[in-house]
Design an enzyme around this catalytic site. Structure first.
Site, PDB file in Angstrom:
ATOM      1  CG  HIS A 104      -5.900  -2.395   0.608  1.00  0.00           C
ATOM      2  ND1 HIS A 104      -5.364  -1.999  -0.597  1.00  0.00           N
ATOM      3  CD2 HIS A 104      -5.198  -1.736   1.562  1.00  0.00           C
ATOM      4  CE1 HIS A 104      -4.387  -1.126  -0.386  1.00  0.00           C
ATOM      5  NE2 HIS A 104      -4.259  -0.958   0.922  1.00  0.00           N
TER       6      HIS A 104
ATOM      7  CB  SER B  10      -0.942  -0.050   1.199  1.00  0.00           C
ATOM      8  OG  SER B  10      -2.009   0.857   1.044  1.00  0.00           O
TER       9      SER B  10
END
Length: 254
Positions: free
Chosen positions: A225, A92
């Site tokens: 995610h 991320s």
């Protein structure tokens, strides 16, 4: 070789390892997130985890609300590690920091094998989220939706108050980050992403191809995610495979 006491953590020192893997955490994340990766890859690969300011043992330090500033500090400390080749792994926000670190290591004596970018759209993609502008409840709601934080965390008010400034600072850094489409690194880039990650459409993950002059590959895992939490063994194996492949290629005579 001595490591910086501020930015780099070594949970399982492996002085005989041929290569290093430098891991950079997500927004709100800390070096300890990569303890399992370090344990799994040791002693074949020495894992170093980056500790950003504003959390854990650095919680009294102000957060850096800039991807490029974070990269400046990490690259500076990595600049002393010239004895063994290393690869970068970032998840991320950490993928953006890792990309900027790779740019800064270009032309130095640090032997950079490659970059593994996880759960992140290409650097030139615009990330328009306003998470950093939300109130505390809004930020906590975002963390819950991403499913990357232990649910017990939200029940500990003291812990929540302690970590929120770091989370807000990191999301501020992410929102401010900009990279031109033509910016590239010379090393190979490997992208890992979850097939249900609403933040990283596959088309945006594929655009990492435009940011390297080296080899490129994309691997998709089931999950959102934080797919890597649910697929830890598979992801660790994929990372180890890239590091081994890049190491072998670098060792071949030209």
């Amino acid at each position: 070789m001595r490591l910086s006491g501020l930015w780099l953590r070594s949970f399982h020192p492996s002085p005989k390892a041929a290569t290093r893997l430098v891991c950079l955490p997500h927004a709100g994340g800390s070096a300890s997130y990569f303890f399992p990766v370090s344990k799994a890859l040791s002693p074949d690969v020495e894992v170093l985890a980056v500790q950003y300011p504003g959390r854990q043992d650095r919680r009294d330090e102000p957060c850096l609300e800039s991807i490029t500033e974070l990269a400046d500090h990490v690259a500076r400390d990595l600049g002393a590690l010239t004895d063994r080749p290393l690869a970068l792994f970032g998840h991320s926000m950490g993928a953006s920091v890792a990309f900027e670190v790779a740019r800064r290591l270009a032309g130095t004596e640090v032997p950079l094998l490659g970059l593994i970018a996880s759960g992140r759209s290409a650097p030139s993609s615009t990330w328009g989220a306003d998470v950093h502008l939300r109130d505390d409840a809004g930020i906590l709601r975002e963390l819950r939706e991403l499913s990357g934080t232990d649910a017990r965390f939200f029940d500990d008010e003291e812990l929540v108050r302690m970590i929120l400034p770091a989370v807000r600072g990191d999301y501020t850094a992410v929102a401010r980050y900009r990279c031109a489409p033509g910016v590239r690194v010379a090393c190979p880039v490997s992208v890992l992403v979850g097939d249900a990650d609403a933040q990283v459409p596959l088309a945006q993950a594929e655009r990492w191809r435009d940011h390297t002059d080296g080899a490129f590959d994309l691997q998709v895992f089931p999950g959102g995610h934080f797919y890597l939490n649910e697929r830890a063994d598979e992801v660790t194996a994929a990372v180890a495979d890239r590091v081994a492949r890049w190491s072998a290629a670098a060792a071949r005579p030209v």
